[in-house]
Motif scaffolding. Structure first.
Motif, PDB file in Angstrom:
ATOM      1  N   THR A  34       5.564  13.217  -8.284  1.00  0.00           N
ATOM      2  CA  THR A  34       5.533  14.090  -7.125  1.00  0.00           C
ATOM      3  C   THR A  34       4.080  14.459  -6.842  1.00  0.00           C
ATOM      4  O   THR A  34       3.216  14.270  -7.688  1.00  0.00           O
ATOM      5  CB  THR A  34       6.483  15.298  -7.314  1.00  0.00           C
ATOM      6  OG1 THR A  34       6.284  16.212  -6.250  1.00  0.00           O
ATOM      7  CG2 THR A  34       6.268  16.021  -8.614  1.00  0.00           C
ATOM      8  N   CYS A 100      -1.612   9.808  -5.941  1.00  0.00           N
ATOM      9  CA  CYS A 100      -0.501   9.616  -6.884  1.00  0.00           C
ATOM     10  C   CYS A 100      -0.198   8.141  -7.158  1.00  0.00           C
ATOM     11  O   CYS A 100      -0.061   7.743  -8.318  1.00  0.00           O
ATOM     12  CB  CYS A 100       0.745  10.353  -6.395  1.00  0.00           C
ATOM     13  SG  CYS A 100       1.262   9.991  -4.715  1.00  0.00           S
ATOM     14  N   HIS A 101      -0.123   7.323  -6.124  1.00  0.00           N
ATOM     15  CA  HIS A 101       0.315   5.935  -6.337  1.00  0.00           C
ATOM     16  C   HIS A 101      -0.690   5.138  -7.154  1.00  0.00           C
ATOM     17  O   HIS A 101      -0.319   4.326  -7.991  1.00  0.00           O
ATOM     18  CB  HIS A 101       0.583   5.261  -4.991  1.00  0.00           C
ATOM     19  CG  HIS A 101       1.447   6.108  -4.113  1.00  0.00           C
ATOM     20  ND1 HIS A 101       2.696   6.510  -4.500  1.00  0.00           N
ATOM     21  CD2 HIS A 101       1.227   6.694  -2.908  1.00  0.00           C
ATOM     22  CE1 HIS A 101       3.218   7.295  -3.566  1.00  0.00           C
ATOM     23  NE2 HIS A 101       2.339   7.419  -2.594  1.00  0.00           N
ATOM     24  N   HIS A 104      -0.775   6.783 -10.780  1.00  0.00           N
ATOM     25  CA  HIS A 104       0.456   6.459 -11.512  1.00  0.00           C
ATOM     26  C   HIS A 104       0.435   4.991 -11.946  1.00  0.00           C
ATOM     27  O   HIS A 104       0.785   4.662 -13.078  1.00  0.00           O
ATOM     28  CB  HIS A 104       1.687   6.743 -10.649  1.00  0.00           C
ATOM     29  CG  HIS A 104       2.939   6.847 -11.466  1.00  0.00           C
ATOM     30  ND1 HIS A 104       3.328   8.002 -12.090  1.00  0.00           N
ATOM     31  CD2 HIS A 104       3.871   5.915 -11.817  1.00  0.00           C
ATOM     32  CE1 HIS A 104       4.448   7.800 -12.771  1.00  0.00           C
ATOM     33  NE2 HIS A 104       4.787   6.531 -12.614  1.00  0.00           N
ATOM     34  N   GLY A 117       9.955   8.840  -6.473  1.00  0.00           N
ATOM     35  CA  GLY A 117       8.823   9.698  -6.146  1.00  0.00           C
ATOM     36  C   GLY A 117       9.005  10.398  -4.820  1.00  0.00           C
ATOM     37  O   GLY A 117       9.584   9.841  -3.879  1.00  0.00           O
ATOM     38  N   ASP A 119       7.293  10.740  -2.335  1.00  0.00           N
ATOM     39  CA  ASP A 119       6.299  10.237  -1.396  1.00  0.00           C
ATOM     40  C   ASP A 119       6.772   8.853  -0.989  1.00  0.00           C
ATOM     41  O   ASP A 119       7.251   8.081  -1.830  1.00  0.00           O
ATOM     42  CB  ASP A 119       4.911  10.161  -2.039  1.00  0.00           C
ATOM     43  CG  ASP A 119       3.852   9.900  -0.979  1.00  0.00           C
ATOM     44  OD1 ASP A 119       3.171  10.856  -0.567  1.00  0.00           O
ATOM     45  OD2 ASP A 119       3.732   8.734  -0.536  1.00  0.00           O
ATOM     46  N   THR A 122       5.886   5.453  -2.818  1.00  0.00           N
ATOM     47  CA  THR A 122       6.230   5.315  -4.238  1.00  0.00           C
ATOM     48  C   THR A 122       6.447   3.853  -4.652  1.00  0.00           C
ATOM     49  O   THR A 122       6.138   3.483  -5.789  1.00  0.00           O
ATOM     50  CB  THR A 122       7.467   6.192  -4.548  1.00  0.00           C
ATOM     51  OG1 THR A 122       7.119   7.553  -4.270  1.00  0.00           O
ATOM     52  CG2 THR A 122       7.906   6.076  -5.993  1.00  0.00           C
ATOM     53  N   ALA A 132      10.552   0.937  -7.784  1.00  0.00           N
ATOM     54  CA  ALA A 132      10.115   2.285  -7.430  1.00  0.00           C
ATOM     55  C   ALA A 132      10.599   2.615  -6.025  1.00  0.00           C
ATOM     56  O   ALA A 132      10.501   1.797  -5.117  1.00  0.00           O
ATOM     57  CB  ALA A 132       8.600   2.359  -7.513  1.00  0.00           C
ATOM     58  N   GLY A 134      10.980   5.766  -2.898  1.00  0.00           N
ATOM     59  CA  GLY A 134      10.577   7.068  -2.367  1.00  0.00           C
ATOM     60  C   GLY A 134      11.809   7.857  -1.956  1.00  0.00           C
ATOM     61  O   GLY A 134      12.797   7.291  -1.477  1.00  0.00           O
ATOM     62  N   SER A 221      12.458  -0.703  -1.119  1.00  0.00           N
ATOM     63  CA  SER A 221      11.407  -0.972  -2.093  1.00  0.00           C
ATOM     64  C   SER A 221      10.927  -2.411  -1.909  1.00  0.00           C
ATOM     65  O   SER A 221      11.506  -3.179  -1.136  1.00  0.00           O
ATOM     66  CB  SER A 221      11.931  -0.771  -3.518  1.00  0.00           C
ATOM     67  OG  SER A 221      10.839  -0.731  -4.416  1.00  0.00           O
TER      68      SER A 221
END
Ligand code: MIC
Ligand code: SF4
Length: 661
Positions: A34, A100-101, A104, A117, A119, A122, A132, A134, A221
């Motif tokens: 997050t 973040c991406h 991470h 995530g 976002d 993600t 992954a 979002g 995704s």
């Protein structure tokens, strides 16, 4: 029957349902992420759900969107997030440590695992074999509490890549090419799985540029298999032990196959103001450019910025142009700095930003009026850069840097020919500086290093609003009629003046739909309730649940749209707003200001599985609207939203149980 990579990972994590496209499945979530602008609500909801501790293998809280902390409200948010991460057992990445991406991906993303995530980008670590997705903040809060994540089983589409990229063509051009072909709606309900010799030829940073921007296609995704390149990339991050081999079975069946020959890809741009408005760079050659930005979560890795540095070696940024580098992470900045590239770029006239989302959402580096900005970002929705009527082009670092050198849009191949000594920089892999960074990074606070004693809330941190359970009568004035492809940036803009209220819904709701009609919030408040009407792909773009939360707060009861974007539709359910689909003819006929009332008893209809509702307009004519909702989504609507639903389910429970099963 053989399985695709997506099916293999989903099968490993399946807790409910079957892998049949279109059916709802529940999956176990291994990791969550997050960020600062969605995270405050996530933790407030986690608190409201009376959870004690994060239940997933790993949770990570990033502070990346608003790191300049213009206002104490932002700094208070960051302090709250640090205290929440520490209290509940998540990693905390300090403001300025990166997006973040990217962070991470560097530190935690692992092949074969699931990641959820708050976002929309993600899916980035799909480039190293992680599945992954979002989602809205409330779904993250519930997953962190140990509940499964529910999603419609997507169709798995094979993007078969052949050949190799020619000089000056990049991974960014591959995803722009797909956007040009498929449009911003082309991936809805799908996972794009990249295979073939062309996929093998791409490095992990190139693959993650493609998976990052699969979000612009509307895809659930995007994913690549893993190979020696993945292993090598993990080794460069000191995480080789996390390598897992992943590939589709030879007899895997895909819903569709799209072939792309990489050798035919050329430098492209997405022209203002939609990521699928794609054209060859040459079409815009000669357009004056006042600003160039290289970076973001799409192209902010060391391997993305290095080509720019190489192109600028011994050259200067044109006097008419400003060039900014906004790295995706502090790790990328540090690697460039240690190797002297930062100094080279500075000498060429580049301005180095801290590792932040910043300019991507109009926080800093807002373009001048009537000017063109070339950015290596993933979205160029109108006004997102911080000025209405902006003119933002999306492109690769190579195309951006060529424009910075020339002061105008130019095909880098033409620039190379003109200059004579400009060589295609290619892609060179980096290795993070010192062993022991990774999870021990100075800017990442591990759960066992927590420094706060309980939650620390500043005066701007509000409460989580709840809605009462669903009424029998749903309807009201059509307060706004909108066109196709309305983004969440239209619904709740993310610019600096507005972003600081993400933890304060009462204040934030004043900006609802202001980018479409700045009288909307006032009119909605005065009306007390009402409905919205929209065209196709309503709510595309970000995962921000505020785009549902604020309309709910203003009394919006239903949205009638031609179609919805995936995450936004889930957010509407989560906040008790009924998402109803209408056909083209009905859409044309409805006018703003009409009185729209669902004739049937909606409460009963939703509970008993009714899919078609009769709706009356001004008591003069009627149409049929469709509700496409799973049993679980119907229950959520009936309870008035997911928070109330989860609470109802666990009333009298010990509190430690997973929230959502
Ligand atoms: C975006 O790129 O639009 C954002 C800002 O990262 C959003 C998240 C948010 O609104 O906080 C997203 O992509 O989900
Ligand atoms: Fe940040 Fe932009 Fe990436 Fe969203 S798209 S995470 S705002 S860099």
């Amino acid at each position: 029957m053989g399985q695709t990579i997506t099916e293999k990972i989903l099968d490993d994590h399946l807790v409910e349902g079957e892998l049949t496209p279109g059916e709802e499945i529940g999956i176990e979530v291994d990791q969550v992420l997050t960020q600062d602008t969605t995270g405050t609500m996530v933790w407030l909801q986690f608190e409201a759900l009376e959870m004690d501790e994060v239940q997933t293998e790993l949770a990570a809280q990033y502070c990346d969107h608003q790191t300049y902390q213009f206002d104490f409200k932002n700094t208070d948010d960051h302090r709250f997030l640090r205290s929440a991460a520490g209290t509940y057992g998540a990693y905390f990445s300090r403001p300025g440590n990166g997006i973040c991406h990217q962070v991470h991906k560097e530190n935690f993303a692992a092949p074969g695992k699931t990641l959820l995530g708050s976002d929309s980008h993600t899916p980035t670590p799909g480039g190293l074999g992680q599945l992954a997705i979002g989602a809205g903040g409330l779904d993250i809060a519930v997953a962190m509490g140990g509940g499964p994540y529910y999603v419609e089983m997507p169709e798995v589409v094979n993007v078969q890549l052949e050949g190799e990229l020619p000089e000056w063509a990049t991974a960014k051009d591959v995803i722009l090419h797909l956007l040009g072909e498929l449009s911003v709606k082309g991936g809805v309900g799908k996972v794009l799985e990249y295979t073939g010799p062309g996929a093998d030829s791409l490095t992990v940073p190139e693959r993650t540029t493609i998976t990052n921007m699969g979000t612009e296609l509307g895809a659930t995704s995007s994913i690549f298999g893993t190979d020696e390149k993945t292993r090598d990339w993990l080794a460069r991050q000191d995480r080789e032990a996390e390598f897992v081999e992943l590939s589709p079975d030879a007899d895997a069946e895909y819903a569709e196959t799209i072939e792309v020959d990489l050798s035919e890809i050329e430098p492209l741009v997405a022209a203002p103001s939609m990521p699928d408005n794609v054209a060859p760079v040459s079409e815009y050659e000669g357009t004056d450019v006042e600003q160039v930005i290289v970076g973001s979560c799409t192209n902010g890795a060391y391997e993305d910025i290095l080509p720019s540095a190489k192109m600028l070696e011994g050259r200067e940024v044109a006097k008419s142009t400003e060039m900014i580098v906004a790295p995706g992470s502090k790790q990328a900045s540090e690697m460039l700095a240690r190797e002297g590239w930062t100094a080279e770029m500075m000498a060429a006239g580049v301005n180095f930003s801290e590792a932040t989302c910043g300019a991507c959402i109009g926080i800093g580096h807002v373009p001048a009026s009537d000017s063109v900005s070339l950015r290596t970002f993933n979205r160029n929705f109108e006004g997102r850069s911080g000025i209405e009527d902006d003119s933002v082009f999306l492109c690769s670092p190579e195309v951006a840097t060529a424009a910075a050198i020339a002061g105008e849009i130019v095909d880098p191949r033409d620039l190379a020919e003109e200059l004579g000594d400009l060589e295609a920089p290619g892609l060179e892999m980096g290795t993070k500086y010192s062993p022991g960074m990774g999870q021990d990074d100075a800017d990442i606070i591990a759960p066992d290093e927590a420094i706060d004693d309980g939650l620390v809330k500043g005066p701007n941190i509000g409460d989580v609003p709840l809605r009462d359970s669903l009424d029998a009568d749903i309807g009201g004035e059509a307060l706004l009629k909108m066109e196709d492809n309305i983004t969440t940036d239209h619904i709740i803009p993310a610019t600096a003046d507005i972003l600081k209220f993400r933890s304060n819904i009462d204040k934030l709701s004043e900006f609802t739909l202001s980018r479409v009609d700045d009288t909307f919030a006032e009119r909605a408040k005065a009306a007390g309730s009402g409905v919205l009407v929209a065209g196709e792909n309503y709510g595309q773009g970000s995962s921000r649940e505020h785009a549902a939360l604020c309309p709910m707060y203003l009394g919006i009861e239903a949205v009638f749209a031609r179609s919805f974007a995936r995450i936004h539709k889930a957010n509407l359910f989560n906040f008790g707003i009924v998402p109803l689909e209408i056909d083209a003819e009905t859409y044309e006929k409805i006018e703003q200001g009409d009185d729209i009332q669902i004739v049937d008893d909606v409460g009963t209809g939703i509970a008993d599985g009714t899919e078609e509702f009769t709706v009356s307009v001004n008591d003069e004519w009627e149409f049929t609207a469709e509700l496409d909702a799973s049993e679980r989504e119907r229950q959520i609507l009936s309870s008035g939203g997911k928070l109330s639903w989860v609470k109802e389910q666990h009333d009298g429970d010990s509190g430690a149980a997973p929230a959502d099963d």
